[in-house]
Scaffold this active site. Structure first.
Site: not given
Ligand code: DX5
Ligand code: ZN
Length: 223
Positions: A69, A67, A138, A36, A173, A34, A9, A38
């Site tokens: 969010m 991903h 998750m 993320d 994840d 990956h 990630s 947000m």
């Molecule tokens: C959380 C994200 C994850 C996160 C993973 O909201 O979707 O992908 O960054 O990080 P670690 O492995 O540190 O939990």
């Molecule tokens: Zn993620």
């Protein structure tokens, strides 16, 4: 023997040198990347958008999974497709999580993923599975990296593996390290996202090997 795919990630990478970090994890044996995303609404934090992903598309042919969010994944799907996303994951909890949105994502040439928060039941995944390439379980509350793995989610992995066809990848994840990944592998997971464990290590190659020791890793997933 299990065949586990490992997806770093980029949220946990050093933000001042994303390109170098990306090259390093590719060299260390990542099976995909990956991202993320947000939006400050679905979760409190705001991370990055499609421009950052587009800027790094030429660095590797590995699969880019995004991903989302965000509250309105459908509204953003096209821009991520154009930025080079190969797989787009939306959350089951958002209003426009529907078969129509999943079909739209596929019509843009991307694979589809559906993420489930720890508090969300996975039972209705069977209404969608024929349109899904991946289910993302998750194991932390989404919003930031570096949280502790929630063992309570393992039973979801087991249930999903018993119900879903093998063609639907089950990915985990949140809070993944060699110990927690081993638990997930035992419950039937196909792949994992790793953030703070990998990027917090001093040697990415060794960290990736430690994750790999939980199961054999196949060749990289190229798009
Ligand atoms: C959380 C994200 C994850 C996160 C993973 O909201 O979707 O992908 O960054 O990080 P670690 O492995 O540190 O939990
Ligand atoms: Zn993620």
């Amino acid at each position: 023997m299990n065949r586990i795919m490992i997806y770093p990630s980029m949220l946990s990478a050093n933000p001042t040198k994303i390109g170098q970090e990306l090259a390093s994890v590719v060299q260390a044996g990542a099976n995909g990347i990956h991202w993320d995303v947000m939006d400050g609404h679905f979760v409190d934090a705001i991370t990055f958008g499609a421009d950052l992903i587009r800027a790094h598309r030429s660095f590797t042919s590995l699969r880019f999974d995004v991903h989302l969010m965000v509250q309105n994944p459908r509204r953003h799907a096209e821009v991520f497709a154009k930025a080079g996303a190969d797989l787009l994951t939306l959350h089951r909890e958002v209003g426009d999580c529907s078969r129509t949105t999943l079909s739209f994502i596929k019509s843009l040439g991307m694979k589809t993923g559906m993420a489930f928060n720890p508090a969300t039941d996975v039972e209705d995944v069977q209404d969608y599975w024929d349109l899904l390439d991946q289910v993302l379980v998750m194991t932390v509350v989404p919003g930031r990296s570096g949280q502790n793995f929630m063992e309570s989610q393992l039973k979801k992995i087991k249930w999903l593996r018993s119900k879903l066809p093998q063609t639907v990848e089950i990915c985990v994840d949140g809070g993944i390290n060699p110990t927690t990944l081993k638990m997930c592998v035992d419950f039937g997971v196909d792949s994992c996202v790793t953030g703070s464990y990998l990027f917090g290590s001093t040697n990415y190659f060794d960290a990736m090997n430690a994750l790999r020791s939980t199961g054999a890793t196949p060749a990289a997933t190229h798009c």
